[in-house]
Design a protein around this motif. Sequence first.
Motif, short mmCIF file in Angstrom:
data_model
loop_
_atom_site.label_atom_id
_atom_site.label_comp_id
_atom_site.label_asym_id
_atom_site.label_seq_id
_atom_site.Cartn_x
_atom_site.Cartn_y
_atom_site.Cartn_z
N GLN A 100 -17.36 -3.11 10.03
CA GLN A 100 -17.24 -3.77 8.73
C GLN A 100 -16.57 -2.82 7.75
O GLN A 100 -16.74 -1.60 7.85
N LEU A 101 -15.83 -3.40 6.81
CA LEU A 101 -15.18 -2.61 5.76
C LEU A 101 -15.15 -3.44 4.49
O LEU A 101 -14.96 -4.65 4.55
N TRP A 102 -15.36 -2.80 3.35
CA TRP A 102 -15.29 -3.51 2.08
C TRP A 102 -14.47 -2.70 1.08
O TRP A 102 -14.36 -1.50 1.18
N ASN A 103 -13.86 -3.43 0.15
CA ASN A 103 -13.01 -2.88 -0.92
C ASN A 103 -11.69 -2.31 -0.41
O ASN A 103 -11.10 -1.43 -1.04
N GLY A 104 -11.22 -2.81 0.73
CA GLY A 104 -9.93 -2.40 1.28
C GLY A 104 -9.55 -3.31 2.43
O GLY A 104 -10.32 -4.20 2.81
N PHE A 132 -14.02 2.74 -1.20
CA PHE A 132 -14.22 1.74 -0.16
C PHE A 132 -15.28 2.25 0.81
O PHE A 132 -15.54 3.46 0.90
N GLY A 133 -15.94 1.33 1.48
CA GLY A 133 -17.00 1.69 2.41
C GLY A 133 -16.81 0.99 3.74
O GLY A 133 -16.05 0.03 3.86
N PHE A 154 -23.46 4.43 11.63
CA PHE A 154 -23.60 5.03 10.31
C PHE A 154 -22.73 4.29 9.30
O PHE A 154 -21.84 3.52 9.67
N GLN A 155 -22.99 4.54 8.03
CA GLN A 155 -22.21 3.99 6.93
C GLN A 155 -21.46 5.13 6.27
O GLN A 155 -22.02 6.19 6.00
N GLY A 156 -20.17 4.90 6.01
CA GLY A 156 -19.36 5.89 5.33
C GLY A 156 -18.77 5.34 4.05
O GLY A 156 -18.71 4.12 3.85
N GLU A 157 -18.36 6.24 3.18
CA GLU A 157 -17.76 5.85 1.91
C GLU A 157 -16.66 6.85 1.59
O GLU A 157 -16.82 8.05 1.79
N VAL A 158 -15.52 6.35 1.11
CA VAL A 158 -14.39 7.20 0.75
C VAL A 158 -13.99 6.88 -0.69
O VAL A 158 -13.85 5.72 -1.06
N THR A 159 -13.83 7.91 -1.49
CA THR A 159 -13.34 7.76 -2.85
C THR A 159 -11.87 8.16 -2.87
O THR A 159 -11.50 9.25 -2.42
N VAL A 160 -11.04 7.27 -3.38
CA VAL A 160 -9.60 7.51 -3.54
C VAL A 160 -9.38 7.81 -5.02
O VAL A 160 -9.70 6.97 -5.87
N LYS A 161 -8.86 9.00 -5.33
CA LYS A 161 -8.65 9.38 -6.72
C LYS A 161 -7.19 9.72 -6.96
O LYS A 161 -6.57 10.42 -6.17
N ASN A 162 -6.65 9.22 -8.05
CA ASN A 162 -5.29 9.56 -8.46
C ASN A 162 -5.35 10.88 -9.22
O ASN A 162 -5.79 10.93 -10.37
N THR A 163 -4.92 11.95 -8.59
CA THR A 163 -4.94 13.27 -9.21
C THR A 163 -3.62 13.60 -9.90
O THR A 163 -3.47 14.68 -10.46
N GLY A 164 -2.68 12.66 -9.86
CA GLY A 164 -1.38 12.86 -10.49
C GLY A 164 -1.42 12.53 -11.97
O GLY A 164 -2.46 12.18 -12.54
N SER A 165 -0.25 12.63 -12.60
CA SER A 165 -0.15 12.36 -14.03
C SER A 165 0.41 10.98 -14.33
O SER A 165 0.48 10.58 -15.49
N ALA A 166 0.81 10.23 -13.29
CA ALA A 166 1.36 8.89 -13.47
C ALA A 166 0.50 7.87 -12.73
O ALA A 166 -0.18 8.19 -11.76
#
Length: 91
Positions: A40-44, A72-73, A9-21
């Motif tokens: 395989q991995l891309w964008n990381g 990244f995926g 399968f193919q997975g995707e993870v979104t990393v979000k900065n939920t902080g104020s800085a």
Amino acid sequence: MTSQWSGGFQGEVTVKNTGSAQTSSWRVGWTLPGGQTISQLWNGTLSGSSGAVSVTNLNWNGTLAAGASTTFGFLVNGQSGTPSTVTCTSS
């Protein structure tokens, strides 16, 4: 999971900065179920390919302003299954 087929399968993870800085780097870690390997991995940058794995940012996607995100995926060999708790750290 973005897509699935027999044996993988193919997975995707979104990393979000939920902080104020702004952050300058990030790391996401989890443990794959037995029998799964990341092929395989891309964008990381991947550390490990089975069992406990982690992904860290590349030079161009580590700095995240407050509210910003990056994705990244990866491709996994093996049947789908629920990973352990996913952890995310930033600096």
